[in-house]
Design an enzyme around this catalytic site. Structure first.
Site, PDB file in Angstrom:
ATOM      1  N   ASP A  21       0.833  -1.207   0.000  1.00 24.82           N
ATOM      2  CA  ASP A  21       0.000   0.000   0.000  1.00 24.82           C
ATOM      3  C   ASP A  21       0.869   1.258   0.000  1.00 24.82           C
ATOM      4  O   ASP A  21       1.981   1.256   0.535  1.00 24.82           O
ATOM      5  CB  ASP A  21      -0.913  -0.025   1.243  1.00 24.82           C
ATOM      6  N   HIS A  38       2.394   3.289  -9.029  1.00 23.88           N
ATOM      7  CA  HIS A  38       2.174   1.852  -9.272  1.00 23.88           C
ATOM      8  C   HIS A  38       3.372   1.253 -10.016  1.00 23.88           C
ATOM      9  O   HIS A  38       3.797   0.144  -9.733  1.00 23.88           O
ATOM     10  CB  HIS A  38       0.892   1.631 -10.073  1.00 23.88           C
ATOM     11  N   LEU A 132      11.019 -20.660  -4.289  1.00 23.26           N
ATOM     12  CA  LEU A 132      10.001 -19.785  -3.696  1.00 23.26           C
ATOM     13  C   LEU A 132       8.647 -19.939  -4.392  1.00 23.26           C
ATOM     14  O   LEU A 132       8.587 -19.948  -5.620  1.00 23.26           O
ATOM     15  CB  LEU A 132      10.467 -18.318  -3.823  1.00 23.26           C
TER      16      LEU A 132
END
Ligand code: IPE
Ligand code: IPE
Ligand code: MG
Length: 252
Positions: A21, A38, A132
């Protein structure tokens, strides 16, 4: 500080979930359009994924677009859709080389055919990777996840393949997304907000919650290390008392 009994090393979370955020505020501070925030946020994703690979974290789940984010201005929504697709196709080969397994969770019914194709390709290419597990929550919402599970269970009961008594927390869990993975041990939210905003409502029940004022585009390995140190300092009791945990530790 939590230490693993066997190696006496600091305990790492198996699964980290992050609400990325603060992209908009980061851009605003620089007199840039929100879209620039963004874009810079994608760089932070790259840094965090790289750090998780190096630290041998098992699973990371990043929230890229929430089911409520459709309410944003159309232009921003469109940009986020494009950015997700562009980033996925740009990064996927590199992720594959790093032995990363990519998964996308969320409601796919509102995504375009083109997006679905990109997602399917990325998942197929990396499905067998053993490093991962990188989960991207896209058009994800906790209400959606739980509602979908409820509908499935109701349908199974209606068809007679499941009895009402068989509905347990474990069974509900098996109908949610990420059913084959452990719940997040560590939850991180950047930008100073201290709320879940309808993220993984079921899965976060026992996660350690870490909040930082750092805006997502400024997040990197140093910030991740702070969150990991916080995690290692917590005692996870799961309803027990400290003395019981020490007993378990002694017998491990
Ligand atoms: C998070 O940053 C990114 C997404 C929701 C996709 P925001 O866009 O929410 O940034 P702020 O909260 O407005 O600063
Ligand atoms: C949550 O952030 C969604 C993502 C980070 C993808 P928001 O910025 O949309 O959350 P609220 O609206 O401030 O709670
Ligand atoms: Mg926000």
């Amino acid at each position: 500080m939590q230490r693993s009994s066997k190696e006496n090393s600091v305990v790492l979370p198996r699964h980290i979930a992050i609400i990325m955020d603060g992209n908009g505020r980061w851009a605003k501070q620089r007199f840039l359009p929100r879209t620039a925030g963004h874009k810079a946020g994608v760089e932070a994703v790259r840094r965090v994924v790289k750090a998780c690979v190096e630290k041998k974290i098992e699973i990371i789940t990043l929230w890229a677009f929430g089911s409520e984010n459709w309410k944003r201005p159309k232009q921003e929504v469109n940009y986020l859709m494009e950015l997700f697709m562009a980033s996925l196709s740009q990064e996927i080969k590199k992720l594959h080389k790093q032995n990363v397994q990519v998964r996308i969770i969320g409601d796919r019914s509102q995504l375009t055919e083109n997006m679905l194709q990109h997602i399917a390709q990325a998942e197929k290419l990396t499905a067998e990777n053993t490093g991962l597990k990188f989960v991207v929550a896209f058009n994800y919402g906790g209400y959606w996840d739980i509602t979908t599970a409820c509908k499935q269970i109701a349908s199974e009961v209606q068809r007679g393949v499941l009895t009402v008594d068989a509905v347990t927390p474990e069974l509900i869990r098996q109908r949610l997304t990420l059913k084959d993975l452990p719940d997040p041990d560590l939850f991180i939210r950047s930008s100073g907000e201290q709320r879940l905003s309808n993220f993984m409502l079921w899965h976060l029940a026992y996660s350690e919650l870490y909040f930082t004022d750092v805006l997502w585009p400024d997040f990197g390995e140093a910030e991740l290390d702070k969150a990991l140190a916080f995690f290692a300092s917590r005692e996870r009791r799961f309803g027990c008392i400290s003395e019981q945990l020490e007993e378990v530790e002694q017998h491990a």
